[in-house]
Design an enzyme around this catalytic site. Structure first.
Site, PDB file in Angstrom:
ATOM      1  CE1 TYR A 155       1.155  -0.343   4.375  1.00  0.00           C
ATOM      2  CE2 TYR A 155       0.214   1.870   4.339  1.00  0.00           C
ATOM      3  CZ  TYR A 155       0.996   0.909   4.949  1.00  0.00           C
ATOM      4  OH  TYR A 155       1.631   1.195   6.134  1.00  0.00           O
ATOM      5  CG  LEU A 208       8.672   2.114   4.447  1.00  0.00           C
ATOM      6  CD1 LEU A 208       8.426   0.931   3.518  1.00  0.00           C
ATOM      7  CD2 LEU A 208       7.363   2.823   4.728  1.00  0.00           C
ATOM      8  CE  LYS A 249       3.356   3.086   3.024  1.00  0.00           C
ATOM      9  NZ  LYS A 249       3.421   3.234   4.474  1.00  0.00           N
ATOM     10  CD  GLU A 300      10.577   1.495  10.186  1.00  0.00           C
ATOM     11  OE1 GLU A 300      10.487   2.474   9.422  1.00  0.00           O
ATOM     12  OE2 GLU A 300      10.372   0.325   9.804  1.00  0.00           O
TER      13      GLU A 300
HETATM   14  C1  LIG Z   1       7.012   1.540   9.442  1.00  0.00           C
HETATM   15  C2  LIG Z   1       7.006   2.863   8.752  1.00  0.00           C
HETATM   16  N1  LIG Z   1       8.149   3.541   8.643  1.00  0.00           N
HETATM   17  C3  LIG Z   1       8.195   4.747   8.045  1.00  0.00           C
HETATM   18  C4  LIG Z   1       7.042   5.345   7.520  1.00  0.00           C
HETATM   19  C5  LIG Z   1       7.140   6.702   6.878  1.00  0.00           C
HETATM   20  O1  LIG Z   1       7.023   6.578   5.493  1.00  0.00           O
HETATM   21  P1  LIG Z   1       6.509   7.787   4.596  1.00  0.00           P
HETATM   22  O2  LIG Z   1       7.366   8.966   4.919  1.00  0.00           O
HETATM   23  O3  LIG Z   1       6.732   7.288   3.210  1.00  0.00           O
HETATM   24  O4  LIG Z   1       5.082   8.003   4.941  1.00  0.00           O
HETATM   25  C6  LIG Z   1       5.839   4.656   7.603  1.00  0.00           C
HETATM   26  C7  LIG Z   1       4.619   5.260   7.059  1.00  0.00           C
HETATM   27  O5  LIG Z   1       3.550   4.745   7.137  1.00  0.00           O
HETATM   28  C8  LIG Z   1       5.805   3.384   8.218  1.00  0.00           C
HETATM   29  O6  LIG Z   1       4.665   2.691   8.327  1.00  0.00           O
END
Ligand SMILES: Cc1ncc(COP(=O)(O)O)c(C=O)c1O
Length: 289
Positions: A35, A205, A149, A181
């Site tokens: 997603y 991620l 993701k 994270e």
């Molecule tokens: C586990 C995780 N890390 C980092 C992020 C941040 O990603 P982004 O900046 O692309 O929203 C998300 C966003 O949902 C996430 O679920």
């Protein structure tokens, strides 16, 4: 809900109440899919190209074939956005491996992915961005492919719930004392003027907001090290912040009930927020069409 809301299901834009997903969709049964959440500011998408790229990369990593090109998908999303007249909000998009009778291995027909997208209005979390929020440290029990993701979010959900139950906004996770994270964000610590963030690997991620922060640091000559740091370092950091599409850059002013630094959003974080705001304003003025 005010007015009519439309959703995208594969090739079709339909009214939300008529949207149907098969009960044997693998997204539903296994979380077998991926997603994206894309931010919309003043009716304009932010970082749409980057989100599209990550979506297609993740699809490839798990062998899902997205039945459209990235540019035609972008067009469909922009059309949906216009139709729903979203001002400040998000586009949620997911692609599952499609419908098949329930067995773990991939179905024969590899071209049957199910794509859905919807929009929703969501105001920016300005209070939290300005004043900061609290976090709880939680063990990272997720799988070893956090770079994907995945729809399968149980590890993140359990971590977030633990934080939520403790009255904290975010769970900052660690593996054996190394900070990875947030449960739905990337985490940064500022120590002696240097920003630390876990390196891009299978354990985090690679957030789109994180990428903007790395870019801003390069542009502004702010020292940033994509390097592992410990829980101990996090607890002693001068500043901590999290970053995501919806949280933007949110200062973390308290961890496990203890103040970070002087308990107020720090100067490095605030400077980054200003530069990030400039990127948002730029995206509003020069939208992707
Ligand atoms: C586990 C995780 N890390 C980092 C992020 C941040 O990603 P982004 O900046 O692309 O929203 C998300 C966003 O949902 C996430 O679920």
């Amino acid at each position: 809900m005010v007015g009519m809301s439309y959703v995208l299901i594969n090739n079709e834009v339909v009214e939300r109440e008529f949207a149907k997903i098969d009960i044997e969709d693998r997204g539903n049964q296994f979380g077998d899919g991926i997603y994206e959440v894309i931010r919309v500011y003043e009716g304009k998408c932010f970082a749409l190209n980057e989100h599209m790229e990550r979506l297609y990369e993740c699809a490839e990593k798990i062998n899902i074939h997205i039945p459209f090109s990235s540019s035609s998908l972008k067009e469909k999303l922009l059309h949906l956005l216009q139709k729903n007249e979203i001002q400040d909000g998000i586009i949620y998009l997911q692609v599952s491996r499609g419908v098949a009778s329930r067995q773990h291995h991939f179905p024969q027909d590899e071209k049957s992915a199910t794509l859905i997208a919807y929009t929703s209005e969501k105001t920016r979390p300005l209070e939290q961005i300005q004043n900061g929020a609290s976090a709880k440290i939680v063990e990272d029990i997720r799988w070893l492919r956090c770079d994907i993701k995945s729809l399968n979010l149980l590890g993140s959900i359990l971590a977030k719930q633990e934080a939520h139950a403790a009255g904290a906004l975010e769970a900052i996770m660690h593996r054996d004392g190394t900070v990875t994270e947030g449960s739905s964000s990337n985490c940064f610590a500022v120590i002696d003027g240097v920003i630390y963030s876990h390196p891009v690997s299978n354990l985090i991620l690679n957030g789109i907001t994180r990428r903007y922060i790395v870019e801003i640091c390069k542009e502004q000559n702010v020292p940033l090290k994509e390097q592992e740091f410990t829980l101990d370092a996090l607890r002693k950091a001068d500043e901590v912040f999290i970053a995501s599409t919806t949280a933007e850059i949110t200062p973390i002013t308290q961890i496990d009930g203890v103040e970070v630094g002087n308990g107020l959003p720090g100067l490095v974080t605030k400077a980054l927020q200003e530069h990030f705001e400039a990127k948002i304003q730029d995206a509003i003025l020069n939208p992707i069409s």
